[in-house]
Design a protein around this motif. Structure first.
Motif, PDB file in Angstrom:
ATOM      1  N   HIS A  21      15.920  -6.196  38.208  1.00 15.84           N
ATOM      2  CA  HIS A  21      14.665  -6.820  38.611  1.00 15.84           C
ATOM      3  C   HIS A  21      13.924  -5.862  39.539  1.00 15.84           C
ATOM      4  O   HIS A  21      14.442  -5.484  40.587  1.00 15.84           O
ATOM      5  N   GLY A  23      11.347  -5.964  41.930  1.00 19.67           N
ATOM      6  CA  GLY A  23      10.621  -6.944  42.715  1.00 19.67           C
ATOM      7  C   GLY A  23       9.548  -6.312  43.567  1.00 19.67           C
ATOM      8  O   GLY A  23       9.383  -5.091  43.612  1.00 19.67           O
ATOM      9  N   SER A  24       8.841  -7.131  44.266  1.00 21.14           N
ATOM     10  CA  SER A  24       7.765  -6.673  45.133  1.00 21.14           C
ATOM     11  C   SER A  24       8.284  -5.825  46.284  1.00 21.14           C
ATOM     12  O   SER A  24       7.633  -4.868  46.689  1.00 21.14           O
ATOM     13  N   THR A  96       8.148  -7.626  38.660  1.00 25.83           N
ATOM     14  CA  THR A  96       7.278  -8.609  39.280  1.00 25.83           C
ATOM     15  C   THR A  96       5.865  -8.537  38.712  1.00 25.83           C
ATOM     16  O   THR A  96       5.365  -7.453  38.390  1.00 25.83           O
ATOM     17  N   ASN A  97       5.226  -9.682  38.617  1.00 27.21           N
ATOM     18  CA  ASN A  97       3.843  -9.714  38.130  1.00 27.21           C
ATOM     19  C   ASN A  97       2.878  -9.049  39.100  1.00 27.21           C
ATOM     20  O   ASN A  97       1.749  -8.741  38.742  1.00 27.21           O
ATOM     21  N   MET A 128       6.160 -16.469  35.095  1.00 31.88           N
ATOM     22  CA  MET A 128       6.563 -16.834  36.458  1.00 31.88           C
ATOM     23  C   MET A 128       6.518 -18.347  36.637  1.00 31.88           C
ATOM     24  O   MET A 128       7.437 -18.947  37.190  1.00 31.88           O
ATOM     25  N   GLY A 157       5.089 -16.853  46.766  1.00 34.60           N
ATOM     26  CA  GLY A 157       5.628 -15.554  46.388  1.00 34.60           C
ATOM     27  C   GLY A 157       4.988 -14.443  47.190  1.00 34.60           C
ATOM     28  O   GLY A 157       4.228 -14.689  48.133  1.00 34.60           O
TER      29      GLY A 157
END
Length: 187
Positions: A21, A23-24, A96-97, A128, A157
């Motif tokens: 993943h 992620g941010s 992550t989007n 999401m 988020g």
């Protein structure tokens, strides 16, 4: 935008599986094994920080330093996968989007493709929201009283806040706001 490859249906591979993943704020590796019962048992979870979201919300793009750090982390995760006997692609790589807001998100995805041969899937807003919905449904399965009442679920988020209002276990209303923990801090 890279999408997950459609793979032909095959039997489940024997041995451990890996999921990555992006992620941010960190890149994580989950190594797990699928038990004969169908249950998935985690073996190891590694997470290393990288400021992807901070760069996106501050500068509108992933900076060179964060990009190089991401590749280093993925190299480390690839080493861990080999130690578990996992050869080739992880079972899934999701991002992550938040990356969709980066002017240069394709650069990071292309670097991953070139360096490792992996296709990362960027989770869009719909995916999401679906994941939040599925998590809530599992909670309702365990706590029937919540499902029977009006329940407001709020997911805050890094870049967005989503609210889902459930009544009788079904979604009655949904909203997404571009207000998240990292976005607010960086802007």
């Amino acid at each position: 935008m890279a999408r997950r490859r459609d793979r032909p249906h095959t039997t489940e591979p024997a041995g451990p599986l890996a999921v990555i993943h992006l992620g941010s704020g960190a890149i994580s590796l989950l190594v797990a094994e699928k038990l004969p019962s169908g249950e998935v048992r985690p073996l190891e979870l590694l997470s290393r920080p990288v400021p992807l979201g901070a760069d996106v919300f501050r500068h509108g793009m992933v900076g060179a330093e964060a990009l190089e750090r991401a590749i280093q982390i993925l190299e480390s995760h690839e080493t861990t996968m080999r130690e578990y006997g996992i050869a080739g692609d992880p079972a899934r790589i999701v991002a992550t989007n938040v990356l969709l807001e980066a002017q240069n998100h394709d650069l990071l995805l292309n670097r991953i493709q070139v360096a490792f041969g992996w296709q990362a899937e960027v989770l869009d807003d719909g995916e999401m929201t679906r994941l939040i919905y599925l998590t809530t449904r599992r909670l309702f399965d365990r706590q029937r009283a919540l499902a029977d009442k009006g329940t407001l679920v709020c997911h805050i988020g890094p870049g967005n806040t989503r609210t889902l209002f459930f009544e009788g276990g079904a979604v009655q209303d949904y909203h997404r706001y571009p207000l998240g923990l990292e976005r607010t801090r960086e802007q």
